[in-house]
Design a protein around this motif. Structure first.
Motif, PDB file in Angstrom:
ATOM      1  N   THR A 194     -17.897 -26.252 -15.376  1.00 36.65           N
ATOM      2  CA  THR A 194     -17.374 -26.951 -16.544  1.00 36.65           C
ATOM      3  C   THR A 194     -18.472 -27.779 -17.205  1.00 36.65           C
ATOM      4  O   THR A 194     -19.455 -28.147 -16.550  1.00 36.65           O
ATOM      5  CB  THR A 194     -16.196 -27.869 -16.147  1.00 36.65           C
ATOM      6  N   ASP A 196     -17.309 -30.495 -18.913  1.00 38.64           N
ATOM      7  CA  ASP A 196     -16.568 -31.743 -19.075  1.00 38.64           C
ATOM      8  C   ASP A 196     -16.700 -32.622 -17.832  1.00 38.64           C
ATOM      9  O   ASP A 196     -16.290 -32.237 -16.740  1.00 38.64           O
ATOM     10  CB  ASP A 196     -15.094 -31.429 -19.343  1.00 38.64           C
ATOM     11  N   SER A 199     -13.428 -33.490 -15.930  1.00 35.80           N
ATOM     12  CA  SER A 199     -12.968 -32.379 -15.085  1.00 35.80           C
ATOM     13  C   SER A 199     -13.843 -32.254 -13.850  1.00 35.80           C
ATOM     14  O   SER A 199     -13.358 -32.010 -12.745  1.00 35.80           O
ATOM     15  CB  SER A 199     -12.986 -31.072 -15.867  1.00 35.80           C
ATOM     16  N   ARG A 200     -15.169 -32.404 -14.045  1.00 30.85           N
ATOM     17  CA  ARG A 200     -16.100 -32.313 -12.907  1.00 30.85           C
ATOM     18  C   ARG A 200     -15.779 -33.353 -11.846  1.00 30.85           C
ATOM     19  O   ARG A 200     -15.728 -33.052 -10.648  1.00 30.85           O
ATOM     20  CB  ARG A 200     -17.531 -32.479 -13.424  1.00 30.85           C
ATOM     21  N   ILE A 234     -13.730 -19.790 -12.453  1.00 30.33           N
ATOM     22  CA  ILE A 234     -12.989 -20.008 -13.695  1.00 30.33           C
ATOM     23  C   ILE A 234     -11.524 -20.193 -13.327  1.00 30.33           C
ATOM     24  O   ILE A 234     -10.945 -19.367 -12.614  1.00 30.33           O
ATOM     25  CB  ILE A 234     -13.172 -18.833 -14.664  1.00 30.33           C
ATOM     26  N   ASN A 239     -10.585 -24.618 -17.126  1.00 29.93           N
ATOM     27  CA  ASN A 239     -11.941 -24.496 -17.679  1.00 29.93           C
ATOM     28  C   ASN A 239     -12.184 -23.145 -18.352  1.00 29.93           C
ATOM     29  O   ASN A 239     -13.301 -22.856 -18.776  1.00 29.93           O
ATOM     30  CB  ASN A 239     -12.995 -24.729 -16.594  1.00 29.93           C
ATOM     31  N   GLU A 242     -13.963 -22.792 -21.735  1.00 27.52           N
ATOM     32  CA  GLU A 242     -15.342 -23.261 -21.844  1.00 27.52           C
ATOM     33  C   GLU A 242     -16.389 -22.155 -21.674  1.00 27.52           C
ATOM     34  O   GLU A 242     -17.582 -22.441 -21.623  1.00 27.52           O
ATOM     35  CB  GLU A 242     -15.614 -24.355 -20.800  1.00 27.52           C
ATOM     36  N   LEU A 246     -20.307 -23.004 -22.395  1.00 24.61           N
ATOM     37  CA  LEU A 246     -21.071 -23.170 -21.160  1.00 24.61           C
ATOM     38  C   LEU A 246     -22.208 -22.151 -21.098  1.00 24.61           C
ATOM     39  O   LEU A 246     -23.323 -22.478 -20.682  1.00 24.61           O
ATOM     40  CB  LEU A 246     -20.155 -23.042 -19.943  1.00 24.61           C
TER      41      LEU A 246
END
Length: 355
Positions: A194, A196, A199-200, A234, A239, A242, A246
């Motif tokens: 990700t 973000d 989110s990470r 994924i 995510n 993205e 990404l």
């Protein structure tokens, strides 16, 4: 637990499937702490030395593109909630939940075992990948340097080595990796699922930040070390949107290629992941689980070789096509190199240079 455990991926302990007898232990002190609203668990990570008889493992799965792996650590403090390796912690007597993140087994004799394997007459110099199961650059590596000592062995023997990691600590060892890369004997695979940070922090709380991982891709690439970015896994509705941005970020940072895997919640991971979703993303949990199941014939996992990593069905096909488009758009015809073991073979048997 009523509130999420800060700094951990898994939010609960898991019963070990290999326990012969179930038993319940009540601790009046811990129960009193919980009733009084006090923290009964200090959430510290424990490290235990183990001394296995072997270190390099043969990989027999047709879905995994490597022949041999080696793991300096068992369990992983990074805490990625979806990690397939969680189930393997049960073999050591622990659970797949918070035990996997809190109880880390370290192998101080790994470099010696590695050299023993490499020196064996039957060894042909096949590429060995560090982190086939758990991350070789998780936080404790900064102190113990077991991975670095293994790289010193690879460097001495000019032996091909691959690395899979989510940690920018890999940059510490550029002095060892760059000379190997010059003879096409080193490559790094950096996992970035990700872009973000929120989110990470939820999915993989003790990994390096996305910014630092992209910086690692850039620094390694500039040093001549080939880098592949893994969008793994994924997760639909989390995510999956993205993929294109990404891929662009990875390409801009200097990565040669991009690959992906689709999340699959095998074994106890389904319970760990479901519990995590309900506690951290309760408004999205039902939809995410439904979409994951739609990629695995109505189940949260699929163990069939050939499709377990990529999934099946319309949504899985759509994700695969989007990744294919992203690779074509941002990476063109770039290919990841196959590592070369000829320098190792020459060093191991100087007579081969006569032919």
């Amino acid at each position: 637990m009523s509130t999420p455990i800060r700094g951990r991926g898994a939010q609960k302990k898991q019963h070990n499937s290999f326990d012969q007898f179930r038993h319940e232990v009540q601790d009046d002190f811990l129960q009193y702490c919980e009733l009084e609203g006090e923290e009964a668990d200090n959430n510290l990570t424990n490290y235990q030395e183990v001394f296995p008889k072997s270190f390099v493992n043969k990989i027999n799965s047709p879905d995994v593109p490597m022949e041999y792996s080696a793991n300096p650590y068992q369990g992983c403090e990074h805490g990625c909630v979806y990690c397939y390796a969680r189930n393997s912690h049960e073999y050591w007597g622990y659970g797949a939940g918070v035990d996997f993140e809190r109880n880390i087994l370290v192998k101080p004799n790994a470099p010696k075992l590695l050299e023993k394997t490499i020196r064996a007459k039957s060894w042909e110099g096949n590429t060995i990948v560090l982190s086939g199961n758990t991350d070789c650059y998780q936080p404790i590596e900064r102190k113990l340097e077991i991975t670095r000592k293994c790289l010193e062995v690879f460097s001495r023997w000019k032996h091909p080595v691959g690395i899979i990691t989510k940690n920018a600590l890999v940059l510490r060892d550029i002095d060892l990796l760059a000379p190997l890369a010059e003879i096409n004997a080193a490559a790094v695979h950096i996992s970035i699922p990700t872009l973000d940070e929120k989110s990470r922090r939820l999915m993989e709380p003790r990994t390096s930040s996305i910014k630092n991982r992209l910086k690692a891709v850039e620094t390694l690439s500039k040093a001549g070390i080939p880098v592949n970015v893994m969008m793994a896994p994924i997760i639909p509705a989390l995510n999956s949107h993205e993929i294109l941005p990404l891929a662009k970020a990875a390409s801009d940072a200097g990565a040669l290629t991009l690959i992906h895997t689709l999340v699959r919640l095998n074994g106890k991971i389904a319970d760990v992941f479901t519990d995590w979703l309900e506690k951290t993303l309760p408004d999205k949990s039902e939809r995410i689980l439904h979409l994951i199941a739609s990629c695995h014939d109505g189940k949260l996992t699929d163990s069939e070789f050939g499709r377990r990593m990529s999934g099946s069905g319309a949504l899985a096909a759509q994700i695969a096509q989007t990744v294919k488009l992203a690779r074509r758009k941002y990476f063109g015809e770039s290919r990841f190199p196959k590592l070369d073991n000829s320098h190792f073979l020459t060093l191991k048997n100087p007579q081969t240079s006569l032919f």
